[in-house]
Design a protein around this motif. Structure first.
Motif, mmCIF file in Angstrom:
data_model
loop_
_atom_site.group_PDB
_atom_site.id
_atom_site.type_symbol
_atom_site.label_atom_id
_atom_site.label_comp_id
_atom_site.label_asym_id
_atom_site.label_seq_id
_atom_site.Cartn_x
_atom_site.Cartn_y
_atom_site.Cartn_z
ATOM 1 N N ARG A 291 1.680 3.106 -3.653
ATOM 2 C CA ARG A 291 0.916 4.330 -3.953
ATOM 3 C C ARG A 291 1.639 5.240 -4.947
ATOM 4 N N GLN B 23 0.820 -1.208 0.000
ATOM 5 C CA GLN B 23 0.000 0.000 0.000
ATOM 6 C C GLN B 23 0.855 1.260 0.000
ATOM 7 N N HIS B 24 1.833 1.325 0.899
ATOM 8 C CA HIS B 24 2.617 2.552 1.050
ATOM 9 C C HIS B 24 3.599 2.761 -0.095
ATOM 10 N N TRP C 267 -4.621 -2.249 -9.779
ATOM 11 C CA TRP C 267 -3.509 -1.381 -10.183
ATOM 12 C C TRP C 267 -3.009 -1.633 -11.595
ATOM 13 N N VAL D 41 1.434 3.771 -8.458
ATOM 14 C CA VAL D 41 0.132 3.978 -9.086
ATOM 15 C C VAL D 41 0.002 5.410 -9.590
ATOM 16 N N GLU D 42 0.442 6.360 -8.771
ATOM 17 C CA GLU D 42 0.359 7.772 -9.165
ATOM 18 C C GLU D 42 1.241 8.061 -10.370
ATOM 19 N N SER E 151 -3.292 1.088 -14.044
ATOM 20 C CA SER E 151 -2.390 2.210 -13.768
ATOM 21 C C SER E 151 -0.945 1.891 -14.137
#
Length: 259
Positions: A136, A132-133, A182, A139-140, A185
């Motif tokens: 992120r 998750q961390h 994801w 993904v961005e 992305s």
């Protein structure tokens, strides 16, 4: 006649210019994967218990790669968030390899809540929050590779390892769920399911003559696997050669599952 540039000739498995984060790289499969990624050209950030990864750090440095070591207990969720911020601040992480894990053998009727929680917190919850961390920013940004170390016990039940089997089934589930979410992305999320490997986790099995013999008799390759066997798969899934592979659990088992 057009002359092909060095960049054009670069292998799809080449990881030069990439930064990879590897957890639990102090020994065994994690160390093998870290060295494999470094040999392919990646710079590394190693996350693990204090003092556990010094030897791996020296070996990676000896390969001419940049390497940083940060202390982390992946079962500490606050520490995972804090260290993840430190890792992703000021650098682009291209690859995350979730290797940290433990196994505790016990009859299920005697398994304590503490033992269950310890295995699940490290093998599953810590893995998820790292995804998750660190995932992120991937993904961005629209690009990244996540490779988690699952197990044959993502498909089977094993014997006297119910917490480990549950956690590794969970790793396979997280891998598929994140791939679905994801993938659009540009982030590929896959896992490796090692078979019977000659590491600390299998010491008890290898020292039991009957159990060891029964295992080897089922493996067509006729031997226990090594960290180098898993490293090649990790390099592949971390590279552009695997850009169209997502949500897959790659078995590296010498043929065990074929029997």
């Amino acid at each position: 006649m057009t002359t092909q540039t060095a960049t054009d000739r670069r292998s799809p498995f080449d990881l030069h210019g990439k930064t990879a984060v590897v957890t639990g790289a102090g020994r065994g499969l994690g160390q093998g994967v870290a060295l494999g990624l470094a040999e392919a050209g990646a710079d590394l950030v190693l996350l693990g218990l204090p003092g556990s990864q010094d030897a791996t750090q020296e070996m990676v440095s000896g390969l001419g790669r940049e390497v940083e070591v940060l202390d982390l207990d992946v079962s500490d969720h606050e520490a995972v968030a804090r260290v993840s911020r430190a890792v992703t601040s000021g650098r682009q992480v291209d690859i995350l390899v979730n290797n940290a894990g433990i196994i505790e053998r016990e009859d299920t009727v005697a398994l304590s809540p503490e033992s269950w929680n310890r295995v699940v917190d490290i093998n599953l919850s810590g893995l998820f929050f790292l995804c998750q961390h660190i995932g992120r920013p991937m993904v961005e940004r629209g690009h990244g590779k996540i490779v988690s170390i699952a197990s044959l016990l993502a498909f089977q039940g094993g014997i006297r390892v119910v917490s480990y089997a549950a956690s590794k089934h969970g790793v396979a589930g997280i891998t598929k769920a994140l791939a679905n979410e994801w993938g659009p992305s540009g982030v590929q999320v896959n896992a490796i399911a090692p078979g019977y490997m000659a590491t600390d986790n299998t010491t008890a099995l290898r020292e039991d003559p009957e159990r060891s013999r029964s295992i080897l008799e089922r493996i067509p390759a006729g031997r226990w696997g090594t960290p180098a066997d898993v490293a090649g798969a990790a390099v592949f899934l971390s590279s552009s050669a695997a850009d169209y592979i997502n949500g897959h659990v790659l078995v590296v088992d010498g043929g065990w599952m074929a029997r």
